[in-house]
Design a protein around this motif. Structure first.
Motif, mmCIF file in Angstrom:
data_model
loop_
_atom_site.group_PDB
_atom_site.id
_atom_site.type_symbol
_atom_site.label_atom_id
_atom_site.label_comp_id
_atom_site.label_asym_id
_atom_site.label_seq_id
_atom_site.Cartn_x
_atom_site.Cartn_y
_atom_site.Cartn_z
ATOM 1 N N HIS A 46 -17.106 4.434 -4.129
ATOM 2 C CA HIS A 46 -15.968 3.593 -4.527
ATOM 3 C C HIS A 46 -16.104 3.359 -6.032
ATOM 4 O O HIS A 46 -17.049 2.717 -6.475
ATOM 5 N N GLU B 27 -5.125 8.127 7.351
ATOM 6 C CA GLU B 27 -5.457 9.039 6.250
ATOM 7 C C GLU B 27 -6.788 9.725 6.521
ATOM 8 O O GLU B 27 -7.540 9.319 7.416
ATOM 9 N N LYS B 28 -7.055 10.749 5.748
ATOM 10 C CA LYS B 28 -8.304 11.484 5.871
ATOM 11 C C LYS B 28 -9.463 10.521 5.624
ATOM 12 O O LYS B 28 -9.398 9.707 4.700
ATOM 13 N N TYR B 29 -10.502 10.598 6.450
ATOM 14 C CA TYR B 29 -11.685 9.768 6.232
ATOM 15 C C TYR B 29 -12.724 10.592 5.491
ATOM 16 O O TYR B 29 -13.097 11.678 5.936
ATOM 17 N N LEU B 30 -13.164 10.107 4.361
ATOM 18 C CA LEU B 30 -14.218 10.809 3.613
ATOM 19 C C LEU B 30 -15.565 10.284 4.107
ATOM 20 O O LEU B 30 -15.768 9.071 4.190
ATOM 21 N N LYS C 193 0.816 -1.220 0.000
ATOM 22 C CA LYS C 193 0.000 0.000 0.000
ATOM 23 C C LYS C 193 0.849 1.269 0.000
ATOM 24 O O LYS C 193 0.528 2.228 -0.699
ATOM 25 N N LEU D 99 -11.532 6.570 -4.337
ATOM 26 C CA LEU D 99 -12.669 7.119 -3.611
ATOM 27 C C LEU D 99 -13.009 8.422 -4.318
ATOM 28 O O LEU D 99 -12.120 9.218 -4.629
ATOM 29 N N GLN E 237 -21.622 -1.869 -0.510
ATOM 30 C CA GLN E 237 -20.721 -2.764 0.219
ATOM 31 C C GLN E 237 -21.324 -3.092 1.568
ATOM 32 O O GLN E 237 -22.076 -2.307 2.121
ATOM 33 N N LEU F 95 -5.241 10.556 -0.935
ATOM 34 C CA LEU F 95 -5.816 11.243 0.227
ATOM 35 C C LEU F 95 -4.697 11.754 1.122
ATOM 36 O O LEU F 95 -3.668 11.084 1.256
ATOM 37 N N LYS G 166 -5.634 2.443 9.229
ATOM 38 C CA LYS G 166 -5.698 1.219 8.419
ATOM 39 C C LYS G 166 -4.501 0.336 8.725
ATOM 40 O O LYS G 166 -3.368 0.823 8.738
ATOM 41 N N GLY H 216 -6.767 -6.110 4.599
ATOM 42 C CA GLY H 216 -7.262 -6.382 3.249
ATOM 43 C C GLY H 216 -8.653 -6.946 3.360
ATOM 44 O O GLY H 216 -9.083 -7.316 4.467
ATOM 45 N N GLY H 217 -9.334 -6.960 2.215
ATOM 46 C CA GLY H 217 -10.699 -7.489 2.215
ATOM 47 C C GLY H 217 -11.591 -6.731 3.176
ATOM 48 O O GLY H 217 -12.521 -7.276 3.748
ATOM 49 N N GLY H 218 -11.283 -5.431 3.356
ATOM 50 C CA GLY H 218 -12.132 -4.591 4.200
ATOM 51 C C GLY H 218 -11.889 -4.751 5.700
ATOM 52 O O GLY H 218 -12.577 -4.143 6.508
ATOM 53 N N HIS I 92 -17.359 -3.048 4.161
ATOM 54 C CA HIS I 92 -16.301 -2.757 3.185
ATOM 55 C C HIS I 92 -16.097 -3.861 2.158
ATOM 56 O O HIS I 92 -15.080 -3.901 1.471
ATOM 57 N N GLU J 215 -6.133 2.013 -4.030
ATOM 58 C CA GLU J 215 -5.199 0.896 -4.197
ATOM 59 C C GLU J 215 -5.337 0.313 -5.597
ATOM 60 O O GLU J 215 -6.268 0.643 -6.328
ATOM 61 N N THR K 259 -20.608 4.808 -0.231
ATOM 62 C CA THR K 259 -20.193 3.539 0.386
ATOM 63 C C THR K 259 -20.927 3.310 1.712
ATOM 64 O O THR K 259 -20.873 2.220 2.264
HETATM 65 P P1 ADP Z 1 -9.104 -3.306 1.522
HETATM 66 O O1 ADP Z 1 -7.710 -3.321 1.003
HETATM 67 O O2 ADP Z 1 -9.264 -3.961 2.847
HETATM 68 O O3 ADP Z 1 -10.129 -3.735 0.504
HETATM 69 P P2 ADP Z 1 -9.516 -0.505 0.919
HETATM 70 O O4 ADP Z 1 -8.449 0.425 1.274
HETATM 71 O O5 ADP Z 1 -9.633 -0.960 -0.495
HETATM 72 O O6 ADP Z 1 -9.429 -1.781 1.860
HETATM 73 O O7 ADP Z 1 -10.919 0.090 1.370
HETATM 74 C C1 ADP Z 1 -12.117 -0.656 1.343
HETATM 75 C C2 ADP Z 1 -13.315 0.249 1.585
HETATM 76 O O8 ADP Z 1 -13.169 0.976 2.812
HETATM 77 C C3 ADP Z 1 -13.520 1.324 0.532
HETATM 78 O O9 ADP Z 1 -14.249 0.862 -0.565
HETATM 79 C C4 ADP Z 1 -14.303 2.368 1.326
HETATM 80 O O10 ADP Z 1 -15.657 1.982 1.439
HETATM 81 C C5 ADP Z 1 -13.677 2.291 2.711
HETATM 82 N N1 ADP Z 1 -12.579 3.272 2.892
HETATM 83 C C6 ADP Z 1 -11.250 3.042 2.811
HETATM 84 N N2 ADP Z 1 -10.538 4.177 3.011
HETATM 85 C C7 ADP Z 1 -11.417 5.165 3.260
HETATM 86 C C8 ADP Z 1 -11.319 6.583 3.529
HETATM 87 N N3 ADP Z 1 -10.148 7.178 3.621
HETATM 88 N N4 ADP Z 1 -12.459 7.283 3.686
HETATM 89 C C9 ADP Z 1 -13.680 6.675 3.588
HETATM 90 N N5 ADP Z 1 -13.846 5.359 3.347
HETATM 91 C C10 ADP Z 1 -12.740 4.594 3.176
#
Ligand code: ADP
Length: 453
Positions: free
Chosen positions: A208, A200-203, A116, A277, A232, A131, A158, A163-165, A235, A288, A436
């Motif tokens: 997605h 990181e910043k949370y939106l 990552k 995002l 989702q 972000l 994070k 992975g996988g949410g 996630h 990613e 999301t």
């Molecule tokens: P993974 O690698 O576990 O699949 P991701 O980084 O791809 O994780 O994120 C999976 C989901 O988590 C995204 O589709 C979104 O819904 C949520 N997410 C991840 N990062 C953020 C963020 N910075 N702000 C808001 N939602 C986030």
């Protein structure tokens, strides 16, 4: 072209790869764990090799068993599908040493885009927005505090190895950060064997959106448009569609161009997906890259008419990409993941399919390894089928999906078909204006409806 392809996977994706090989006239080798002896991928492949007992560590992840299976059968290429070893750079390197072709990107690209932090650095280098956040694992709580103050709350922690949410935690204040930092790191260490954490910043309500990309070994890179993956649960995607109801042609062009630029920057080859995002104001941020075929690839196939798996094979064999970037798309496609889970509690529901009747009719496609009497084993993921509907527009795709869900009869196990039916009826889903966080609102509406009745 390849002489014979070994498929290092199981389930619907193994079958999907066999379909592509059959059309190309390439013989296939299925590998299977003993729990999958009666699987359709074993039935339909030209040859099969048992590679071990049910636990995937001893079968589908067993590199030496897979290489031996290829050598015994004379396969000269391996398709990894998704999951298992699909993003394992070491596996790709071992295959190269054994003179076996890998149907995927070069190992160094998998390594770079699979990590990552490295992927984020690469996006920055390529001028693709990311972000605001740490980029590298955080060394201490004080570093986390300093960064959060700069980025502004809310932030998301994070797990680097997540992975996988899994392994994510939203933090809304400094006091919460103090509490969450140690716990998040501890949990990450316990769950993934690595306690490194990013911030990181949370939106609050992003969408997605992901772009399908392809590169060949001659330096050509294209994108095949986007997929909307905001529906989702925890996630994890459950419904995907193409195109996204949120993208204007201008935004599509901008995001597509950024995706191609990133791939050119790393010398990307074969199929890949760039996940973003998308915020309310049209800003998008690289999240990613998945260096493999995605579960949801059929929606792109339905709107572009391109067989992505055949294209993967052709490119791995050295052929040139001849498809234009951003190719004209036709109509709208939706995919519902049919998981063997209770539609309310989401508890896994493996077991025998006593009835398994597939829907058909105009615009409907089912990718599945299921059949009547098949036993869904408890050892692997819960996906039993992917139901895909295509229509001239979103409304027709939804109508076809609803009709197909009604005509899909699965008995003997529980599936999330009833949940999909409700989502497809939901006014917010139908409006196309969702994020999301859709499932949170949906579950609230569902609870309110149940109370009214
Ligand atoms: P993974 O690698 O576990 O699949 P991701 O980084 O791809 O994780 O994120 C999976 C989901 O988590 C995204 O589709 C979104 O819904 C949520 N997410 C991840 N990062 C953020 C963020 N910075 N702000 C808001 N939602 C986030």
């Amino acid at each position: 072209m390849f002489r014979k392809i070994l498929i290092a996977n199981r389930g619907e994706i193994a079958l999907r790869i066999i379909q592509a090989c059959r059309e190309l006239g390439i013989p296939t080798v299925a590998v299977y764990a003993t729990a999958d002896r009666d699987s359709l991928h074993v039935t339909y492949a030209d040859e099969e090799v048992c590679i071990g007992p049910p636990p995937s560590g001893q079968s589908y992840l067993n590199i030496s068993a897979l290489v031996s299976a290829a050598e015994i059968t004379g396969a000269d290429a391996i398709h990894p599908g998704y999951g298992f070893l699909a993003e394992n750079a070491h596996f790709a390197e071992v295959l190269a040493e054994c003179n076996l072709a890998w149907i995927g990107p070069p190992p160094e690209v998998i390594r770079r885009m699979g990590d990552k932090a490295a992927a984020r650095r690469t996006a920055v280098e390529a001028g693709v927005p990311v972000l605001p956040g740490s980029g590298e694992p955080l060394a201490s709580l004080s570093e986390a505090r300093q960064l959060a103050a700069g980025v502004g709350f809310p932030v998301i922690l994070k797990a680097a190895a997540g992975g996988g949410g899994r392994g994510m935690r939203i933090v809304r204040s400094e006091a919460e950060l103090d509490k969450s930092f140690e716990t998040a790191s501890h949990e990450a260490l316990k769950a993934f064997g690595d306690g490194s954490i990013y911030l990181e910043k949370y939106l609050e309500e992003p969408r997605h959106i992901e772009f399908q990309v392809f590169g060949d070994s001659h330096g050509n890179v294209i994108h095949l448009g986007e997929r909307e993956c905001s529906i989702q649960r925890r996630h994890q995607k459950i419904i995907e569609e193409a195109p996204s109801p949120a993208l204007t042609p201008e935004l599509r062009e901008k995001m597509g161009e950024a995706s191609v630029r990133l791939c050119q920057h790393v010398g990307y080859q074969n199929a890949g997906t760039i996940e973003y995002l998308l915020d309310h104001d049209g800003s998008f941020y690289f999240m990613e890259m998945n260096t493999r075929i995605q579960v949801e690839h059929p929606v792109t196939e339905m709107v572009t008419g391109v067989d992505l798996v055949k294209l993967q094979i052709a490119i791995a064999a050295g052929e040139r990409l001849t498809i234009p970037s951003g190719l004209r798309h036709r109509g709208h496609a939706i995919e519902c993941r049919i998981n063997a889970e209770d539609p309310r509690t989401f508890a896994p529901s493996p077991g025998r399919l006593t009835t398994f009747h597939l829907p058909g009719g105009p615009g409907v496609r089912v990718d599945t390894h299921g059949y009547e009497d098949y036993v869904v084993p408890p050892h692997y993921d819960s996906l039993v089928a992917k139901l895909i509907a295509h229509g001239n527009d979103r409304e027709e795709a939804i109508a076809r999906m609803k009709r197909a869900l009604d005509f899909f009869v699965i008995e003997g196990i529980r599936t999330i078909i009833p949940l999909h039916r409700e989502i497809l009826r939901d006014p917010v889903f139908r409006s196309g204006r969702f994020s999301t966080r859709f499932m949170e609102g949906f579950q609230g509406r569902r609870a309110a409806e149940a109370k009214d009745q």
